[in-house]
Enzyme design. Structure first.
Site, PDB file in Angstrom:
ATOM      1  N   ASP A   1       0.866  -1.101   0.009  1.00  0.00           N
ATOM      2  CA  ASP A   1       0.077  -0.019   0.045  1.00  0.00           C
ATOM      3  C   ASP A   1       0.892   1.375   0.008  1.00  0.00           C
ATOM      4  O   ASP A   1       0.639   2.107  -0.690  1.00  0.00           O
ATOM      5  CB  ASP A   1      -0.775   0.052   1.122  1.00  0.00           C
ATOM      6  CG  ASP A   1      -2.286   0.495   0.939  1.00  0.00           C
ATOM      7  OD1 ASP A   1      -2.693   0.953   0.022  1.00  0.00           O
ATOM      8  OD2 ASP A   1      -2.890   0.841   2.081  1.00  0.00           O
TER       9      ASP A   1
ATOM     10  N   GLU B   1      -4.899   8.032  -0.252  1.00  0.00           N
ATOM     11  CA  GLU B   1      -5.433   7.608   1.158  1.00  0.00           C
ATOM     12  C   GLU B   1      -4.316   7.413   2.115  1.00  0.00           C
ATOM     13  O   GLU B   1      -4.743   7.857   3.304  1.00  0.00           O
ATOM     14  CB  GLU B   1      -5.964   6.230   0.966  1.00  0.00           C
ATOM     15  CG  GLU B   1      -6.371   5.548   1.960  1.00  0.00           C
ATOM     16  CD  GLU B   1      -6.963   4.218   1.642  1.00  0.00           C
ATOM     17  OE1 GLU B   1      -7.867   3.964   2.454  1.00  0.00           O
ATOM     18  OE2 GLU B   1      -6.780   3.604   0.616  1.00  0.00           O
TER      19      GLU B   1
ATOM     20  N   ASP C   1      -6.082   5.804  -4.877  1.00  0.00           N
ATOM     21  CA  ASP C   1      -6.152   4.683  -3.814  1.00  0.00           C
ATOM     22  C   ASP C   1      -5.159   3.535  -4.265  1.00  0.00           C
ATOM     23  O   ASP C   1      -4.945   2.651  -5.317  1.00  0.00           O
ATOM     24  CB  ASP C   1      -7.469   4.164  -3.876  1.00  0.00           C
ATOM     25  CG  ASP C   1      -7.574   3.119  -2.548  1.00  0.00           C
ATOM     26  OD1 ASP C   1      -6.811   2.790  -1.971  1.00  0.00           O
ATOM     27  OD2 ASP C   1      -8.912   2.800  -2.442  1.00  0.00           O
TER      28      ASP C   1
ATOM     29  N   ILE D   1      -3.775   0.801  -3.042  1.00  0.00           N
ATOM     30  CA  ILE D   1      -4.593  -0.342  -3.049  1.00  0.00           C
ATOM     31  C   ILE D   1      -5.933  -0.424  -2.591  1.00  0.00           C
ATOM     32  O   ILE D   1      -6.074  -0.016  -1.390  1.00  0.00           O
ATOM     33  CB  ILE D   1      -3.879  -1.407  -2.156  1.00  0.00           C
ATOM     34  CG1 ILE D   1      -2.423  -1.737  -2.657  1.00  0.00           C
ATOM     35  CG2 ILE D   1      -4.597  -2.928  -1.888  1.00  0.00           C
ATOM     36  CD1 ILE D   1      -1.668  -3.066  -1.931  1.00  0.00           C
ATOM     37  N   ASP D   2      -6.804  -0.626  -3.523  1.00  0.00           N
ATOM     38  CA  ASP D   2      -8.324  -0.351  -3.195  1.00  0.00           C
ATOM     39  C   ASP D   2      -8.624  -1.945  -2.742  1.00  0.00           C
ATOM     40  O   ASP D   2      -8.584  -2.844  -3.747  1.00  0.00           O
ATOM     41  CB  ASP D   2      -8.950   0.192  -4.143  1.00  0.00           C
ATOM     42  CG  ASP D   2     -10.484   0.190  -3.902  1.00  0.00           C
ATOM     43  OD1 ASP D   2     -10.909   0.300  -2.735  1.00  0.00           O
ATOM     44  OD2 ASP D   2     -11.296   0.300  -4.689  1.00  0.00           O
TER      45      ASP D   2
ATOM     46  N   THR E   1      -7.786  -3.690   0.362  1.00  0.00           N
ATOM     47  CA  THR E   1      -6.596  -4.180   1.068  1.00  0.00           C
ATOM     48  C   THR E   1      -6.852  -5.502   1.599  1.00  0.00           C
ATOM     49  O   THR E   1      -6.088  -6.429   1.572  1.00  0.00           O
ATOM     50  CB  THR E   1      -6.241  -3.222   2.172  1.00  0.00           C
ATOM     51  OG1 THR E   1      -6.080  -1.869   1.730  1.00  0.00           O
ATOM     52  CG2 THR E   1      -4.850  -3.605   2.719  1.00  0.00           C
TER      53      THR E   1
ATOM     54  N   SER F   1     -12.945  -3.830  -4.008  1.00  0.00           N
ATOM     55  CA  SER F   1     -12.253  -2.772  -5.018  1.00  0.00           C
ATOM     56  C   SER F   1     -13.113  -2.370  -6.396  1.00  0.00           C
ATOM     57  O   SER F   1     -14.293  -2.868  -6.429  1.00  0.00           O
ATOM     58  CB  SER F   1     -11.067  -3.561  -5.529  1.00  0.00           C
ATOM     59  OG  SER F   1     -10.856  -4.325  -6.563  1.00  0.00           O
TER      60      SER F   1
ATOM     61  N   ASP G   1     -12.236   5.916  -3.787  1.00  0.00           N
ATOM     62  CA  ASP G   1     -12.577   4.769  -4.006  1.00  0.00           C
ATOM     63  C   ASP G   1     -13.535   4.498  -5.297  1.00  0.00           C
ATOM     64  O   ASP G   1     -14.153   3.447  -5.570  1.00  0.00           O
ATOM     65  CB  ASP G   1     -13.540   4.375  -2.644  1.00  0.00           C
ATOM     66  CG  ASP G   1     -12.681   4.015  -1.707  1.00  0.00           C
ATOM     67  OD1 ASP G   1     -11.506   3.427  -1.737  1.00  0.00           O
ATOM     68  OD2 ASP G   1     -13.098   4.294  -0.310  1.00  0.00           O
TER      69      ASP G   1
END
Length: 322
Positions: free
Chosen positions: A49, A72, A129, A131-132, A134, A241, A268
């Site tokens: 991330d 984020e 984002d 890592i959308d 996680t 995601s 998001d």
């Protein structure tokens, strides 16, 4: 097949998301429990991330130094003494991803914090984002790297990297959308600007519902009831995601319903919204209002409704009773 890599913003964004996606997969391939941290708000976060945000912000700051990035993560936790080992691991992955052995820990935390920009209604900015999804990443399931360029409250470019999404027996896809130009995809492992993209369009005859894997991200019971009443849908796919947006845009699903009880974050949804709209679909909140991208939290919206276009009014009509 064609290529739409005709401007610096689009080319840079695609390279950045591809590089970050490759970093994430490299981390996941060697992930152990020691590589999972917990942020102060108790949501899980990984080395990938932070590394993903660092490499994307490095590329954006180098090419577009005047553009704020609204992302984020921040590096506050990483600067704590007990996180020294994790920061060293993140830095090593960033070095490998960028092919630059001179990258320092200070570089990495600085790039991460370049993502602490502020949204604006009258100037352009990027939202990211890293890592959308996680939790999907940690489960070995779906996640996405999502980047969007916003100008005057409108999404102009949307890029989504889905390293684990399988379509037509190919795992890993890059999804690209540019306002007024369409939506496109290519294999994510094709890290070559000259590899052509394939145009994608929604499927107006499919009624498959896609919804969040995590029940806390929406009311599964209500979402499925709305879909069933509006379309008679029986097939439901749950995944993490903005890969859900990609499923609708590429014609693998007809609708995505998210009846969340909290204000959503712009990172998001921004890239996914443009992808679906440019593929011929429709996106609104549950009241038919367009999603707002001028503040970090989408406080002016309630829920998110994503469809192939043909189902949109039916879903909104049914929602009047919920």
């Amino acid at each position: 097949m064609t290529s739409i890599m005709q401007n610096e913003e689009l080319t840079t964004a695609c390279r950045a998301v591809t590089t970050a996606s490759n970093l994430c997969e490299a981390v996941r391939s060697e992930m152990t429990t020691h590589q999972t941290m917990t942020k102060s708000d108790r949501s899980p976060v990984t080395i990938a991330d932070y590394g993903s945000q660092a490499v994307i912000c490095e590329m954006l700051s180098k090419n577009f130094p005047q553009d704020p990035v609204v992302a984020e993560e921040d590096s506050d936790d990483l600067r704590l003494p007990e996180m020294r080992d994790q920061l060293a691991k993140i830095t090593n992955h960033v070095k490998l991803a960028l092919g630059d052995s001179s990258v320092s820990e200070e570089d990495v935390t600085g790039w991460i914090d370049h993502g602490n920009g502020t949204p604006s209604s009258n100037r352009r900015f990027w939202t990211l984002d890293p890592i959308d999804g996680t939790k999907g990443f940690l489960r070995g399931d779906q996640y996405a790297v999502c980047l969007a360029l916003i100008e005057d409250g409108h999404v102009k470019i949307g890029i989504i990297g889905c390293p684990a999404l399988e379509i037509d027996h190919v795992v890993g896809h890059l999804f690209v959308a540019e306002k007024g130009k369409g939506a496109w995809t290519k294999p994510l492992n094709s890290n070559n600007d000259e590899i052509p993209l394939t145009k994608i369009q929604v499927n107006q005859t499919i009624d498959t519902l896609v919804q969040s894997y995590e029940a806390s991200h929406g009311n599964h019971t209500s979402q499925q009831a709305v879909a069933a009443k509006a379309t008679g849908v029986e097939t439901v796919i749950c995944m993490d995601s903005q890969a859900k947006y990609a499923m609708v845009a590429s014609g693998r699903a007809g609708l995505y319903i998210r009846l969340s009880a909290y204000a959503e974050s712009i990172w998001d949804h921004a890239a996914g919204v443009l992808l679906v709209e440019e593929a011929g679909g429709m996106v609104s909140d549950r009241n038919g209002k367009r999603l707002g991208f001028t503040m970090t939290k989408m406080t002016g919206n309630s829920g998110v409704i994503v469809t192939n276009g043909a189902l949109h009014e039916k879903v909104l009509t049914v929602l009047d009773d919920f």
